[in-house]
Design a protein around this motif. Structure first.
Motif, PDB file in Angstrom:
ATOM      1  N   ALA A  63     -57.937 -56.452  80.681  1.00  0.00           N
ATOM      2  CA  ALA A  63     -57.489 -55.096  81.009  1.00  0.00           C
ATOM      3  C   ALA A  63     -56.020 -54.881  80.646  1.00  0.00           C
ATOM      4  CB  ALA A  63     -57.702 -54.832  82.497  1.00  0.00           C
ATOM      5  N   ASP A  64     -55.405 -55.891  80.047  1.00  0.00           N
ATOM      6  CA  ASP A  64     -54.005 -55.798  79.641  1.00  0.00           C
ATOM      7  C   ASP A  64     -53.117 -55.337  80.800  1.00  0.00           C
ATOM      8  OD1 ASP A  64     -51.914 -56.031  77.850  1.00  0.00           O
ATOM      9  OD2 ASP A  64     -52.092 -53.993  77.107  1.00  0.00           O
ATOM     10  N   ALA A  65     -53.303 -55.957  81.945  1.00  0.00           N
ATOM     11  CA  ALA A  65     -52.620 -55.507  83.162  1.00  0.00           C
ATOM     12  C   ALA A  65     -51.409 -56.358  83.550  1.00  0.00           C
ATOM     13  CB  ALA A  65     -53.612 -55.493  84.324  1.00  0.00           C
ATOM     14  N   ILE A  66     -51.144 -57.442  82.818  1.00  0.00           N
ATOM     15  CA  ILE A  66     -50.042 -58.340  83.205  1.00  0.00           C
ATOM     16  C   ILE A  66     -48.828 -58.086  82.321  1.00  0.00           C
ATOM     17  CG2 ILE A  66     -49.336 -60.738  83.485  1.00  0.00           C
ATOM     18  CD1 ILE A  66     -52.272 -61.430  84.003  1.00  0.00           C
ATOM     19  N   ARG A  67     -47.686 -57.969  82.964  1.00  0.00           N
ATOM     20  CA  ARG A  67     -46.445 -57.661  82.252  1.00  0.00           C
ATOM     21  C   ARG A  67     -45.307 -58.560  82.741  1.00  0.00           C
ATOM     22  NH1 ARG A  67     -49.333 -55.356  79.587  1.00  0.00           N
ATOM     23  NH2 ARG A  67     -49.491 -53.184  78.950  1.00  0.00           N
ATOM     24  N   ALA A  68     -44.334 -58.798  81.864  1.00  0.00           N
ATOM     25  CA  ALA A  68     -43.081 -59.397  82.301  1.00  0.00           C
ATOM     26  C   ALA A  68     -42.342 -58.352  83.121  1.00  0.00           C
ATOM     27  CB  ALA A  68     -42.247 -59.804  81.088  1.00  0.00           C
ATOM     28  N   ASP A  69     -41.678 -58.789  84.188  1.00  0.00           N
ATOM     29  CA  ASP A  69     -41.038 -57.794  85.063  1.00  0.00           C
ATOM     30  C   ASP A  69     -39.799 -57.161  84.438  1.00  0.00           C
ATOM     31  OD1 ASP A  69     -39.120 -59.772  85.316  1.00  0.00           O
ATOM     32  OD2 ASP A  69     -39.228 -59.876  87.508  1.00  0.00           O
ATOM     33  N   THR A  70     -39.452 -57.605  83.250  1.00  0.00           N
ATOM     34  CA  THR A  70     -38.323 -57.010  82.547  1.00  0.00           C
ATOM     35  C   THR A  70     -38.743 -55.739  81.797  1.00  0.00           C
ATOM     36  OG1 THR A  70     -38.824 -58.603  80.804  1.00  0.00           O
ATOM     37  CG2 THR A  70     -36.976 -59.116  82.244  1.00  0.00           C
ATOM     38  N   ALA A  71     -40.051 -55.482  81.709  1.00  0.00           N
ATOM     39  CA  ALA A  71     -40.516 -54.246  81.070  1.00  0.00           C
ATOM     40  C   ALA A  71     -40.077 -53.052  81.922  1.00  0.00           C
ATOM     41  CB  ALA A  71     -42.035 -54.277  80.922  1.00  0.00           C
ATOM     42  N   PRO A  72     -39.823 -51.908  81.301  1.00  0.00           N
ATOM     43  CA  PRO A  72     -39.320 -50.762  82.064  1.00  0.00           C
ATOM     44  C   PRO A  72     -40.368 -50.147  82.986  1.00  0.00           C
ATOM     45  CG  PRO A  72     -39.665 -50.179  79.749  1.00  0.00           C
ATOM     46  CD  PRO A  72     -39.887 -51.654  79.857  1.00  0.00           C
ATOM     47  N   GLY A  73     -39.916 -49.611  84.103  1.00  0.00           N
ATOM     48  CA  GLY A  73     -40.773 -48.819  84.990  1.00  0.00           C
ATOM     49  C   GLY A  73     -41.702 -49.598  85.889  1.00  0.00           C
ATOM     50  N   LEU A  74     -41.406 -50.858  86.111  1.00  0.00           N
ATOM     51  CA  LEU A  74     -42.338 -51.678  86.911  1.00  0.00           C
ATOM     52  C   LEU A  74     -41.897 -51.888  88.359  1.00  0.00           C
ATOM     53  CD1 LEU A  74     -43.454 -54.439  84.399  1.00  0.00           C
ATOM     54  CD2 LEU A  74     -44.642 -52.338  85.050  1.00  0.00           C
ATOM     55  N   GLU A  75     -40.906 -51.144  88.812  1.00  0.00           N
ATOM     56  CA  GLU A  75     -40.351 -51.383  90.155  1.00  0.00           C
ATOM     57  C   GLU A  75     -41.431 -51.422  91.244  1.00  0.00           C
ATOM     58  OE1 GLU A  75     -39.232 -49.181  87.974  1.00  0.00           O
ATOM     59  OE2 GLU A  75     -37.247 -49.979  87.466  1.00  0.00           O
ATOM     60  N   LYS A  76     -42.333 -50.438  91.218  1.00  0.00           N
ATOM     61  CA  LYS A  76     -43.374 -50.362  92.247  1.00  0.00           C
ATOM     62  C   LYS A  76     -44.273 -51.600  92.220  1.00  0.00           C
ATOM     63  CE  LYS A  76     -45.663 -48.333  95.446  1.00  0.00           C
ATOM     64  NZ  LYS A  76     -44.997 -48.114  96.743  1.00  0.00           N
ATOM     65  N   TRP A  77     -44.569 -52.080  91.020  1.00  0.00           N
ATOM     66  CA  TRP A  77     -45.484 -53.217  90.889  1.00  0.00           C
ATOM     67  C   TRP A  77     -44.798 -54.525  91.255  1.00  0.00           C
ATOM     68  CZ3 TRP A  77     -50.141 -51.652  91.092  1.00  0.00           C
ATOM     69  CH2 TRP A  77     -50.406 -50.337  90.721  1.00  0.00           C
ATOM     70  N   ILE A  78     -43.519 -54.618  90.981  1.00  0.00           N
ATOM     71  CA  ILE A  78     -42.753 -55.806  91.395  1.00  0.00           C
ATOM     72  C   ILE A  78     -42.771 -55.892  92.919  1.00  0.00           C
ATOM     73  CG2 ILE A  78     -40.412 -56.783  91.479  1.00  0.00           C
ATOM     74  CD1 ILE A  78     -40.001 -55.481  88.649  1.00  0.00           C
ATOM     75  N   GLU A  79     -42.580 -54.752  93.550  1.00  0.00           N
ATOM     76  CA  GLU A  79     -42.585 -54.669  95.014  1.00  0.00           C
ATOM     77  C   GLU A  79     -43.964 -55.045  95.574  1.00  0.00           C
ATOM     78  OE1 GLU A  79     -42.503 -50.801  97.749  1.00  0.00           O
ATOM     79  OE2 GLU A  79     -40.870 -50.854  96.299  1.00  0.00           O
ATOM     80  N   LEU A  80     -45.021 -54.506  94.980  1.00  0.00           N
ATOM     81  CA  LEU A  80     -46.378 -54.757  95.487  1.00  0.00           C
ATOM     82  C   LEU A  80     -46.809 -56.206  95.263  1.00  0.00           C
ATOM     83  CD1 LEU A  80     -48.131 -51.452  94.380  1.00  0.00           C
ATOM     84  CD2 LEU A  80     -47.724 -52.211  96.728  1.00  0.00           C
ATOM     85  N   ASN A  81     -46.443 -56.795  94.126  1.00  0.00           N
ATOM     86  CA  ASN A  81     -46.775 -58.205  93.891  1.00  0.00           C
ATOM     87  C   ASN A  81     -46.101 -59.079  94.942  1.00  0.00           C
ATOM     88  OD1 ASN A  81     -48.051 -59.149  90.829  1.00  0.00           O
ATOM     89  ND2 ASN A  81     -47.604 -56.999  91.164  1.00  0.00           N
ATOM     90  N   ALA A  82     -44.824 -58.840  95.214  1.00  0.00           N
ATOM     91  CA  ALA A  82     -44.089 -59.645  96.197  1.00  0.00           C
ATOM     92  C   ALA A  82     -44.674 -59.462  97.597  1.00  0.00           C
ATOM     93  CB  ALA A  82     -42.609 -59.260  96.185  1.00  0.00           C
ATOM     94  N   LYS A  83     -45.012 -58.241  97.934  1.00  0.00           N
ATOM     95  CA  LYS A  83     -45.549 -57.945  99.269  1.00  0.00           C
ATOM     96  C   LYS A  83     -46.898 -58.622  99.503  1.00  0.00           C
ATOM     97  CE  LYS A  83     -47.349 -54.065 101.970  1.00  0.00           C
ATOM     98  NZ  LYS A  83     -47.529 -52.580 102.019  1.00  0.00           N
TER      99      LYS A  83
END
Ligand code: SF4
Ligand code: F3S
Length: 110
Positions: free
Chosen positions: A52-72
């Motif tokens: 599903a091409d759903a995995i990204r490096a967190d340095t990609a733009p616009g991922l703030e929400k997903w960085i937060e949700l992964n950590a949570k």
């Protein structure tokens, strides 16, 4: 830097990613997986494995929400190390918009 699971995983949940992670840092929710930011060694092996091409490096733009949700959710959900049966309608959900509203906070079976 770490890698993060993003929106298109929701309800697709193929789980190919967990098979290749050398440090087993994926955690399972009912319809989504996350990566533990402190355990990921940034190897990048999982990124091309996701259908599903759903995995990204967190340095990609616009991922703030997903960085937060992964950590949570990495703190709340059980560890998953083996691929299981993916949802029967996984392919139908590929690329659907606004899947964040469908993200279940419930843990998977681990
Ligand atoms: Fe695991 Fe490497 Fe993917 Fe991090 S980047 S989740 S260590 S496979
Ligand atoms: Fe999700 Fe892709 Fe893994 S859909 S479960 S990030 S293989």
């Amino acid at each position: 830097m770490t890698y993060v699971v993003t929106e298109n995983c929701i309800r697709c949940k193929h789980m190919d990613c967990v098979e290749v992670c050398p440090v087993d840092c994926f955690y399972e929710g009912e319809n989504f997986l996350v990566i533990h930011p402190d355990e990921c060694i940034d190897c990048g092996v999982c990124e091309p494995e996701c259908p599903a091409d759903a995995i990204r490096a967190d340095t990609a733009p616009g991922l703030e929400k997903w960085i937060e949700l992964n950590a949570k959710y990495a703190r709340l959900w059980p560890n998953i190390t083996e691929k299981k049966q993916e949802p029967a309608d996984a392919k139908a959900w590929d690329g659907k918009p606004d899947k964040l509203t469908l993200l279940s906070p419930n843990p998977g079976s681990g």
